[in-house]
Each structure stands twice: as C-alpha cells, then as structure tokens.
Design a protein around this motif. Structure first.
Motif, mmCIF file in Angstrom:
data_model
loop_
_atom_site.group_PDB
_atom_site.id
_atom_site.type_symbol
_atom_site.label_atom_id
_atom_site.label_comp_id
_atom_site.label_asym_id
_atom_site.label_seq_id
_atom_site.Cartn_x
_atom_site.Cartn_y
_atom_site.Cartn_z
ATOM 1 N N GLY A 12 7.587 -11.490 44.229
ATOM 2 C CA GLY A 12 8.155 -10.506 43.584
ATOM 3 C C GLY A 12 9.605 -10.391 43.652
ATOM 4 N N SER A 13 10.053 -9.328 43.200
ATOM 5 C CA SER A 13 11.622 -9.011 43.270
ATOM 6 C C SER A 13 11.785 -7.700 42.850
ATOM 7 C CB SER A 13 12.288 -10.027 42.110
ATOM 8 O OG SER A 13 13.846 -9.687 42.307
ATOM 9 N N VAL A 14 12.675 -7.113 44.010
ATOM 10 C CA VAL A 14 12.973 -5.488 43.496
ATOM 11 C C VAL A 14 14.571 -5.213 43.981
ATOM 12 C CG1 VAL A 14 11.934 -4.747 45.797
ATOM 13 C CG2 VAL A 14 12.410 -3.246 44.003
ATOM 14 N N ASP A 15 14.954 -4.746 43.324
ATOM 15 C CA ASP A 15 16.570 -4.403 43.520
ATOM 16 C C ASP A 15 16.543 -3.381 44.605
ATOM 17 O OD1 ASP A 15 18.907 -3.520 43.627
ATOM 18 O OD2 ASP A 15 19.028 -2.636 41.655
ATOM 19 N N PRO A 16 17.084 -3.923 45.883
ATOM 20 C CA PRO A 16 16.713 -2.973 47.001
ATOM 21 C C PRO A 16 17.687 -1.782 46.719
ATOM 22 C CG PRO A 16 17.634 -5.247 47.773
ATOM 23 C CD PRO A 16 17.544 -5.130 46.101
ATOM 24 N N ARG A 17 18.599 -1.791 45.692
ATOM 25 C CA ARG A 17 19.463 -0.351 45.330
ATOM 26 C C ARG A 17 18.601 0.429 44.573
ATOM 27 N NH1 ARG A 17 24.783 -3.412 43.760
ATOM 28 N NH2 ARG A 17 25.619 -1.183 43.615
ATOM 29 N N ARG A 18 17.663 0.238 44.084
ATOM 30 C CA ARG A 18 16.792 0.998 43.108
ATOM 31 C C ARG A 18 16.451 2.103 44.008
ATOM 32 N NH1 ARG A 18 12.505 -2.058 39.261
ATOM 33 N NH2 ARG A 18 11.229 -0.239 39.805
ATOM 34 N N PRO A 19 16.440 3.449 43.558
ATOM 35 C CA PRO A 19 15.852 4.505 44.419
ATOM 36 C C PRO A 19 14.213 4.429 44.944
ATOM 37 C CG PRO A 19 16.842 5.428 42.237
ATOM 38 C CD PRO A 19 17.111 3.891 42.305
ATOM 39 N N ASP A 20 13.507 3.616 43.920
ATOM 40 C CA ASP A 20 12.282 3.427 44.174
ATOM 41 C C ASP A 20 11.793 2.082 44.615
ATOM 42 O OD1 ASP A 20 12.789 1.995 41.958
ATOM 43 O OD2 ASP A 20 11.186 2.479 40.865
ATOM 44 N N ALA A 21 12.693 1.505 45.607
ATOM 45 C CA ALA A 21 12.596 0.190 45.895
ATOM 46 C C ALA A 21 11.376 0.074 46.693
ATOM 47 C CB ALA A 21 13.892 -0.452 46.605
ATOM 48 N N GLU A 78 8.124 0.217 44.680
ATOM 49 C CA GLU A 78 8.004 -0.769 43.701
ATOM 50 C C GLU A 78 7.580 -2.015 44.476
ATOM 51 O OE1 GLU A 78 7.608 -1.240 40.832
ATOM 52 O OE2 GLU A 78 7.908 -3.315 40.452
ATOM 53 N N ALA A 79 8.267 -2.207 45.769
ATOM 54 C CA ALA A 79 7.866 -3.381 46.720
ATOM 55 C C ALA A 79 6.416 -3.452 46.991
ATOM 56 C CB ALA A 79 8.600 -3.701 47.625
ATOM 57 N N ARG A 80 5.951 -2.206 47.246
ATOM 58 C CA ARG A 80 4.474 -1.848 47.862
ATOM 59 C C ARG A 80 3.709 -2.273 46.668
ATOM 60 N NH1 ARG A 80 5.142 3.116 49.596
ATOM 61 N NH2 ARG A 80 6.030 2.542 51.775
ATOM 62 N N ARG A 81 4.094 -1.843 45.402
ATOM 63 C CA ARG A 81 3.306 -2.081 44.335
ATOM 64 C C ARG A 81 3.040 -3.498 43.940
ATOM 65 N NH1 ARG A 81 3.011 -2.715 38.751
ATOM 66 N NH2 ARG A 81 5.381 -3.375 38.681
ATOM 67 N N GLN A 82 4.080 -4.251 43.959
ATOM 68 C CA GLN A 82 4.123 -5.553 43.714
ATOM 69 C C GLN A 82 3.331 -6.280 44.884
ATOM 70 O OE1 GLN A 82 7.899 -7.327 42.893
ATOM 71 N NE2 GLN A 82 8.381 -5.628 41.586
ATOM 72 N N LEU A 83 3.300 -5.999 46.085
ATOM 73 C CA LEU A 83 2.618 -6.646 47.118
ATOM 74 C C LEU A 83 1.263 -6.480 47.074
ATOM 75 C CD1 LEU A 83 5.271 -6.411 50.052
ATOM 76 C CD2 LEU A 83 4.434 -8.511 49.236
ATOM 77 N N ASP A 84 0.679 -5.065 46.818
ATOM 78 C CA ASP A 84 -0.786 -4.630 47.176
ATOM 79 C C ASP A 84 -1.428 -4.724 45.702
ATOM 80 O OD1 ASP A 84 0.132 -4.175 49.722
ATOM 81 O OD2 ASP A 84 0.158 -1.873 49.325
#
Ligand SMILES: [Zn+2]
Length: 310
Positions: A103-112, A115-121
């Motif tokens: 996965g990839s999430v922009d760490p600077r996104r307010p919902d990072a 979004e990371a949890r969604r991609q992983l889980d």
C-alpha cells in the motif's frame, strides 16, 4: 471490494522482485503529473508509457518471478493524486500467483492513519511503500510514528525509497523535491524505535551507501533492496557486503518498468557473487522478509496460515 490473498507458490518461483512500480490504473490515471513523467523518462531514457497491473503480472508470470507492486501517494507534495491503490490491489488480487501488493499513503494527508489502516486491514496489502523525497516528509520525525506503529502491528514490512531519485531530475529546483529526506541514516531512527518493524531501504543509496550499510549491519530489522541501478554500477562497498556480511539482508529488485529484471539479472552475473549468495538475493531472503513461506500456496500441505510472518 477485492481483498488480496497471497497465492504465490514459493516452490515454483525462480525469483522475487522486491521493487516494481504500477503507476497507471484502469481509468488511465498516472501516479505522477505529466511533466514529471516526461522528465523522468528523459533521465532514465525509458519510455513514458507505463504497463498496467495485468500487463505487469503477465510479464512476471512468463519469468516465474513474483513481484512486489506499488505506487506512491504523494498527493500533498505533488498536488496530484496517485493512481488508485484499490485498483492496484484488485489487479494484484486477480493475479495473486505472481503479484504482492504494497500500500501507499501520503503521511501528510490528514486521514493518513485511517487510510493506512484501511489498506492494511480491508485491502490486505502485504507492506507499505514510502518515498520521503517524493512525499516530502522526514521519516525520522516522531510525528509519523503512529503510522509506523500501524504497519508494525500488522506484521508488515515498510519499504522506503533511499538515495537520489530520477523523479524531478533536471527540472527547475528538482520540482521542489529534497534529496536529503532520502538519506538512509534517517531510517536508523525508525528501525531503532520499531524493532519489530521490518525496514527495507530501497536502492543502492547513492550518495549515502555507507550509511545504508551501517544501518543494515547494526539493525537486525533493516534490509536493502538492490533495485533501480544495473548491478554494473553498484558501489564497490555494496557488492562486497552483499557477497559477505549482508548476504542475508539484501534483496533482488529491479524498479521495473524503468529497469527490467532481465537486464538486472544479466548484469548481476558479472559481479562474481558466490554461488550460494545469488539464490539468497534472488529469492530466499525475500521469501523470509516478505513472509511468503506461510502463504496458502506456499505451504506444502496447501493449508492457509494467513499472514505467515513469524
Ligand atoms: Zn522505485
């Protein structure tokens, strides 16, 4: 929504390519703004056309090689959203015999974090890819630690771009991208703070190869992928380490489509690596680091053990 379940048959594999980009989705959207793609293509002397996830799978299937595939979400830094991660994971799920999606999430996104949890889980990604220069963040900043905590808790590796980059090369101000954020010594902080997080430092870390070697030597949970450069141009210190002390901690990676696995493997044959070292680099280290041995098709009994990481 397609959840990825790994179906890689480790025994049938010739190699694992730990670093492959899929930068176009089925809607035709590219990860990078057009002017940046064109500048990178000039730098790498590579075509601007990007293969789709299905084309990438077919290419790797032909070579009995599994590929870790990802894009980079650098929405804030680039002012441009990436190709769809959901689309990439769905494509990997449809080609789960050869593709392993990160996965990839922009760490600077307010919902990072969400979004990371969604991609992983929910999506079942098998790791997370970060690109500190492209995403414009200092990976050693404690601000991002909650993100690493998530990845560590999921038992998944975090792969970080290190060293110089062709993206932005030759553009005014390098398109605003800062090279120093990809100094691998910054990842020493991450590996120290998260001892159960597998940290993969991508590429020969030019011009900080000694730093990367120091981190990989000192931190049991730090690894190096050898993508992005033909082995012909590897720094001497890296070759010496790969052939010796770090032989269990370096992974084959190409950086396809910018560098092909065929070219990489042809050129690695010239390095004079020991006979027992090359199989580790090409496959065995990745099987261990990516937790592939425990995937459903990877066990001899064919039983699913879910996430196979010890
Ligand atoms: Zn790359």
């Amino acid at each position: 929504m397609a959840r990825y379940e790994c179906a890689v048959d480790v025994a049938a594999l010739d190699a694992v390519d730990a670093h492959v980009h899929v930068e176009k989705d089925h809607a035709g959207h590219h990860s990078l703004p057009t002017e940046v793609i064109e500048a990178a293509a000039r730098y790498f002397r590579a075509p601007t056309e990007r293969p789709s996830v299905d084309e990438t799978a077919a290419y790797y299937r032909e070579r009995a090689t599994a590929a870790v595939v990802f894009t980079v979400d650098a929405t804030t830094q680039l002012g441009h959203p990436p190709n769809s991660v959901d689309d990439l994971v769905a494509g990997a799920a449809a080609n789960a015999d050869v593709l392993i999606p990160f996965g990839s999430v922009d760490p600077r996104r307010p919902d990072a974090l969400d979004e990371a949890r969604r991609q992983l889980d929910d999506l079942g990604v098998r790791g997370m890819k970060f690109h500190p220069t492209l995403q414009g963040f200092d990976p050693s900043d404690e601000r991002w630690f909650p993100l690493y905590e998530l990845v560590e808790a999921a038992g998944m590796p975090a792969l970080f771009h290190t060293g110089q980059t062709g993206i932005g090369a030759g553009m005014p101000g390098g398109h605003g991208l800062r090279l120093g954020l990809s100094n691998p010594v910054l990842l020493d902080v991450v590996a120290a703070a998260f001892p159960r997080l597998t940290v993969i430092m991508a590429h020969p870390s030019v011009p900080w190869q000694d730093e990367a070697i120091a981190v990989a030597t000192h931190k049991g949970n730090a690894y190096i992928d050898l993508s992005g450069w033909s082995p012909k141009y590897f720094p001497e210190a890296l070759v010496r380490q790969a052939n010796g002390p770090l032989q269990d901690k370096v992974l084959f990676g190409s950086d396809y489509p910018l560098l092909t696995p065929d070219r990489w493997r042809r050129d690695v044959a010239e390095l004079g690596l020991k006979d027992d070292v090359l199989p580790k680099i090409l496959k065995e280290n990745a099987v261990r680091v990516l937790g592939l041995a425990g995937t459903s098709a990877g066990t001899s009994a064919g039983t699913s053990t879910g996430r196979g990481r010890a």
